[in-house]
Motif scaffolding. Structure first.
Motif, PDB file in Angstrom:
ATOM      1  N   HIS A 158       0.828  -1.200   0.000  1.00  0.00           N
ATOM      2  CA  HIS A 158       0.000   0.000   0.000  1.00  0.00           C
ATOM      3  C   HIS A 158       0.866   1.255   0.000  1.00  0.00           C
ATOM      4  O   HIS A 158       1.964   1.270   0.565  1.00  0.00           O
ATOM      5  CB  HIS A 158      -0.924   0.025   1.223  1.00  0.00           C
ATOM      6  N   ASP A 159       0.331   2.292  -0.618  1.00  0.00           N
ATOM      7  CA  ASP A 159       1.012   3.582  -0.653  1.00  0.00           C
ATOM      8  C   ASP A 159       0.124   4.659  -0.049  1.00  0.00           C
ATOM      9  O   ASP A 159       0.408   5.198   1.019  1.00  0.00           O
ATOM     10  CB  ASP A 159       1.401   3.945  -2.083  1.00  0.00           C
ATOM     11  N   ARG A 160      -0.973   4.968  -0.733  1.00  0.00           N
ATOM     12  CA  ARG A 160      -1.922   5.969  -0.245  1.00  0.00           C
ATOM     13  C   ARG A 160      -3.289   5.327  -0.075  1.00  0.00           C
ATOM     14  O   ARG A 160      -3.706   4.522  -0.908  1.00  0.00           O
ATOM     15  CB  ARG A 160      -2.017   7.145  -1.219  1.00  0.00           C
ATOM     16  N   PRO A 161      -4.009   5.699   0.968  1.00  0.00           N
ATOM     17  CA  PRO A 161      -5.349   5.129   1.156  1.00  0.00           C
ATOM     18  C   PRO A 161      -6.334   5.661   0.115  1.00  0.00           C
ATOM     19  O   PRO A 161      -6.281   6.837  -0.266  1.00  0.00           O
ATOM     20  CB  PRO A 161      -5.730   5.588   2.572  1.00  0.00           C
ATOM     21  N   SER A 162      -7.203   4.797  -0.342  1.00  0.00           N
ATOM     22  CA  SER A 162      -8.234   5.188  -1.302  1.00  0.00           C
ATOM     23  C   SER A 162      -9.425   5.811  -0.570  1.00  0.00           C
ATOM     24  O   SER A 162      -9.454   5.892   0.661  1.00  0.00           O
ATOM     25  CB  SER A 162      -8.680   3.967  -2.104  1.00  0.00           C
ATOM     26  N   ARG A 163     -10.401   6.259  -1.360  1.00  0.00           N
ATOM     27  CA  ARG A 163     -11.598   6.843  -0.761  1.00  0.00           C
ATOM     28  C   ARG A 163     -12.317   5.825   0.116  1.00  0.00           C
ATOM     29  O   ARG A 163     -12.829   6.151   1.189  1.00  0.00           O
ATOM     30  CB  ARG A 163     -12.525   7.360  -1.858  1.00  0.00           C
ATOM     31  N   GLU A 164     -12.362   4.565  -0.363  1.00  0.00           N
ATOM     32  CA  GLU A 164     -13.029   3.526   0.418  1.00  0.00           C
ATOM     33  C   GLU A 164     -12.289   3.246   1.717  1.00  0.00           C
ATOM     34  O   GLU A 164     -12.902   2.948   2.753  1.00  0.00           O
ATOM     35  CB  GLU A 164     -13.156   2.247  -0.401  1.00  0.00           C
ATOM     36  N   ASP A 165     -10.959   3.330   1.682  1.00  0.00           N
ATOM     37  CA  ASP A 165     -10.186   3.082   2.896  1.00  0.00           C
ATOM     38  C   ASP A 165     -10.468   4.134   3.972  1.00  0.00           C
ATOM     39  O   ASP A 165     -10.406   3.829   5.174  1.00  0.00           O
ATOM     40  CB  ASP A 165      -8.690   3.066   2.579  1.00  0.00           C
ATOM     41  N   LEU A 166     -10.756   5.348   3.556  1.00  0.00           N
ATOM     42  CA  LEU A 166     -10.987   6.429   4.508  1.00  0.00           C
ATOM     43  C   LEU A 166     -12.405   6.461   5.047  1.00  0.00           C
ATOM     44  O   LEU A 166     -12.738   7.335   5.857  1.00  0.00           O
ATOM     45  CB  LEU A 166     -10.655   7.777   3.843  1.00  0.00           C
ATOM     46  N   GLU A 167     -13.232   5.535   4.602  1.00  0.00           N
ATOM     47  CA  GLU A 167     -14.596   5.483   5.107  1.00  0.00           C
ATOM     48  C   GLU A 167     -14.734   4.595   6.341  1.00  0.00           C
ATOM     49  O   GLU A 167     -15.783   4.594   6.978  1.00  0.00           O
ATOM     50  CB  GLU A 167     -15.537   4.979   4.002  1.00  0.00           C
ATOM     51  N   SER A 168     -13.720   3.843   6.671  1.00  0.00           N
ATOM     52  CA  SER A 168     -13.724   2.967   7.842  1.00  0.00           C
ATOM     53  C   SER A 168     -12.651   3.433   8.811  1.00  0.00           C
ATOM     54  O   SER A 168     -11.510   3.719   8.406  1.00  0.00           O
ATOM     55  CB  SER A 168     -13.474   1.516   7.424  1.00  0.00           C
ATOM     56  N   PHE A 169     -12.989   3.526  10.093  1.00  0.00           N
ATOM     57  CA  PHE A 169     -11.999   4.018  11.056  1.00  0.00           C
ATOM     58  C   PHE A 169     -10.873   3.011  11.260  1.00  0.00           C
ATOM     59  O   PHE A 169      -9.736   3.386  11.553  1.00  0.00           O
ATOM     60  CB  PHE A 169     -12.676   4.378  12.388  1.00  0.00           C
TER      61      PHE A 169
END
Length: 647
Positions: A158-169
């Motif tokens: 992984h490098d940068r979190p996607s939009r979906e990754d930022l929707e879960s704490f």
């Protein structure tokens, strides 16, 4: 028949209360205690109730037959009880099922085999099970964070979190951990804030679950604030953390450690010691990871040194070191050696500490932690030569050993980099090239040589004029190209090494290299020319040495300086500051140009002493006669001159 009927009934039952299932199993087993199916159901009920030790006892009582028929549940019970090695062996015998792969990934993660766990999670994500997508994302981000912390960044996916990754704490929190492990504290702070906000506003969590999830986020956030030097924010965050409410001992120990360090730095050392040792060590499946354990052990021993528990540190570290292999490249083992040396020195530094530690190194020449401690003390004293001598002595001892472990330690990349750094401080270019070439030759025979070491050795050999060194550099760069065909640095090095040896071999590879114009397209040549050329480290050091040696002032420097003030008591009585002083005032009177002898004899002597003037024959005759009387100018006469008496 009754046991078989009950067993069949339990298989078709849909009881949601695991306590009722457990009670029914116990009643059946009192009549038929060897019923394998009932034992299996009982073990599952105990696992559902989080009674992992009791479940493991059921599997042990059931024997090999139950352990094989319920292999997945048995492996899970071992994993939850902290028996990682046994769990790994059990899960590999469960077959290729999806549940077994999930469990194997968890066991590998707990065993700190993070690269294998990352591979398993990547394989599971390729099957496109939508109901597992979120869990797999959370676990894969956590595995990458551990890979970065454990020193294996090349396996991070992984490098940068996607939009979906930022929707879960959970995913945002693990992405923050990865950034913190990489050193991106500011980005980690932003992601922790997002994870905190999502958790606080989540409607799926009960108030109790929300509070439990916010605690580890706050503990990690406190660590980031301490590292960023934001003491005021850290002190305000301390009020939100209740250590007693943390259920996991590992998280509780980390929280207490960070809270103690976030408070006043001038804390009483005895209070600090008590606070760091207040939380018991985590055990079983809740124990700390290696990098966490090393940090906390270091803090604990540092507190021991502050309260002068020198003998206790020596005993505990000696006991632990006796159980560890020597030499060892493990950070935990070498850290123990460092604190053992600090306790032996009893808080002293410099030469006083070396007097206590050098005899230890003579008795334990393969102790790498002790060696690096000695090297650091020498470097702090500015004695780089002695540091190099100490390292070369230990490396020579390892090189003479026939043990493969000693040879691996001898050419360890980390140890070698320390030696190269010392060589660079003294400008020993030949030794640098020789050490790197020797290490590269050793690791090239291994199945997975360290790419960074091979690249450093090959780059160093490119600067040699020896054709054999260039050939060796070409072989190393070729090996790197085989490991990673997209490595353009390795390809460029291979072309550079072979260009002077056999240009025909690399002519076809020139097209794969980037064009020089593309590489320098964004460089402002005018700005570089106006900025000038920065001198290299060696030339700067030489200039500094020359400047330090040229202490004598020139005549121009003397003229530029203000005239020295002379006290009146040292001046003559008839001193006139407007009258120019005679430059020949320091010469004897007869040597001054203004000297004029008085009398006939003095005038004649002055004329005889004048160089380049007319020669007087009378003077030469008188000189010759005087030389005959004195025996030719230095020898004593054989005839004695009779003294004249009174007449």
């Amino acid at each position: 028949m009754v046991a078989q009927s009950l067993s069949s009934l339990l298989q078709r039952a849909t009881i949601d209360d695991h306590e009722e299932v457990l009670q029914s199993c116990n009643e059946t087993l009192t009549k038929s205690k060897n019923d394998q199916q009932v034992q299996h159901i009982k073990a599952i009920a105990l696992l559902k109730l989080d009674r992992y030790d009791d479940a493991l006892r059921v599997f042990e009582a059931g024997g090999d037959a139950l352990q094989k028929s319920a292999g997945l549940e048995y492996a899970y019970a071992l994993y939850k009880c902290g028996k990682i090695e046994e769990a790994r062996n059990a899960v590999t015998q469960c077959g290729p099922g999806r549940g077994a792969r999930h469990l194997e990934a968890q066991v590998s993660y707990r065993a700190e085999q993070f690269s294998h766990a990352a591979d398993l999670y990547e394989q599971l994500a390729q099957d496109n099970f939508s109901h597992e997508e979120n869990d797999l994302a959370i676990n894969s981000w956590a595995t990458d964070a551990q890979l970065q912390w454990s020193g294996e960044p090349e396996y991070v996916r992984h490098d940068r979190p996607s939009r979906e990754d930022l929707e879960s704490f959970e995913t945002a929190y693990n992405a923050a951990c990865l950034n913190i492990a990489k050193g991106g504290l500011a980005q980690g702070e932003v992601l922790l804030n997002r994870a905190k906000n999502i958790c606080q506003t989540s409607e799926e969590l009960t108030p109790e679950d929300r509070a439990a999830e916010l605690l580890p986020i706050a503990v990690q956030y406190l660590y980031v604030l301490i590292r960023l030097g934001k003491t005021e924010q850290a002190e305000s965050l301390l009020k939100e953390i209740s250590v007693e409410d943390i259920s996991e001992l590992s998280t509780k120990k980390i929280a207490r450690n960070n809270m103690v360090l976030a408070r006043q730095t001038n804390i009483n050392p005895f209070i600090l010691y008590k606070a760091l040792h207040e939380t018991p060590d985590a055990v079983n499946n809740d124990r700390l990871f290696a990098f966490q354990e090393n940090a906390l052990v270091g803090n604990s021993h540092a507190a021991d040194l502050l309260v002068q528990k020198f003998d206790g540190i020596i005993r505990s570290t000696n006991k632990a070191l006796s159980k560890s292999p020597c030499p060892s490249t493990a950070a935990s083992t070498n850290l123990l050696s460092v604190y053992n040396a600090a306790a032996q020195a009893q808080g002293q530094t410099g030469q006083k500490a070396l007097k206590h530690i050098l005899p230890l190194l003579e008795r334990r020449p393969k102790d790498l932690g002790l060696l690096l401690t000695v090297v650091q003390l020498y470097v702090n004293e500015g004695n780089t030569t002695s540091a190099i001598t100490a390292m070369e002595r230990t490396l020579h001892t390892l090189e003479e050993s026939i043990s493969e472990a000693d040879q691996d330690a001898r050419f360890n990349p980390g140890l070698l980099s320390a030696l190269i750094s010392l060589y660079q401080l003294e400008g020993r270019k030949l030794q640098i090239r020789s050490a790197l070439a020797q290490a590269a030759a050793y690791w090239s025979k291994k199945p997975q040589p360290p790419a960074s070491l091979l690249r450093a050795a090959a780059t160093s050999l490119l600067h040699s004029d020896d054709r054999a060194d260039l050939a060796t550099a070409g072989d190393l760069f070729k090996t790197l190209c085989q490991q990673d065909p997209s490595d353009r640095v390795a390809m460029a090095g291979y072309v550079a090494s072979q260009a002077t040896l056999d240009y025909s071999q690399v002519e076809s590879k020139l097209d794969s290299l980037p064009d020089v114009g593309d590489l320098v397209a964004d460089i402002d040549v005018s700005a570089l020319e106006s900025a000038g050329i920065m001198p290299s480290a060696s030339s700067a050091a030489a200039a500094a040495a020359a400047f330090a040696g040229a202490r004598k002032r020139t005549a121009s420097d003397k003229e530029g300086r203000a005239a020295k003030r002379v006290r009146k008591s040292r001046l003559p009585k008839d001193y006139d500051p407007e009258k120019k002083a005679d430059p020949e005032r320091w010469l004897p009177l007869r040597d001054r140009s203004s000297y004029r002898p008085k009398g006939k004899k003095n005038k004649q002597r002055a004329a005889d002493r004048t160089q380049g003037g007319p020669v007087s024959e009378k003077a030469e005759e008188s000189t010759a006669q005087s030389q005959q009387k004195t025996g030719g100018g230095g020898g004593s006469s054989s005839k004695k001159t009779k003294k004249k008496g009174k007449r």
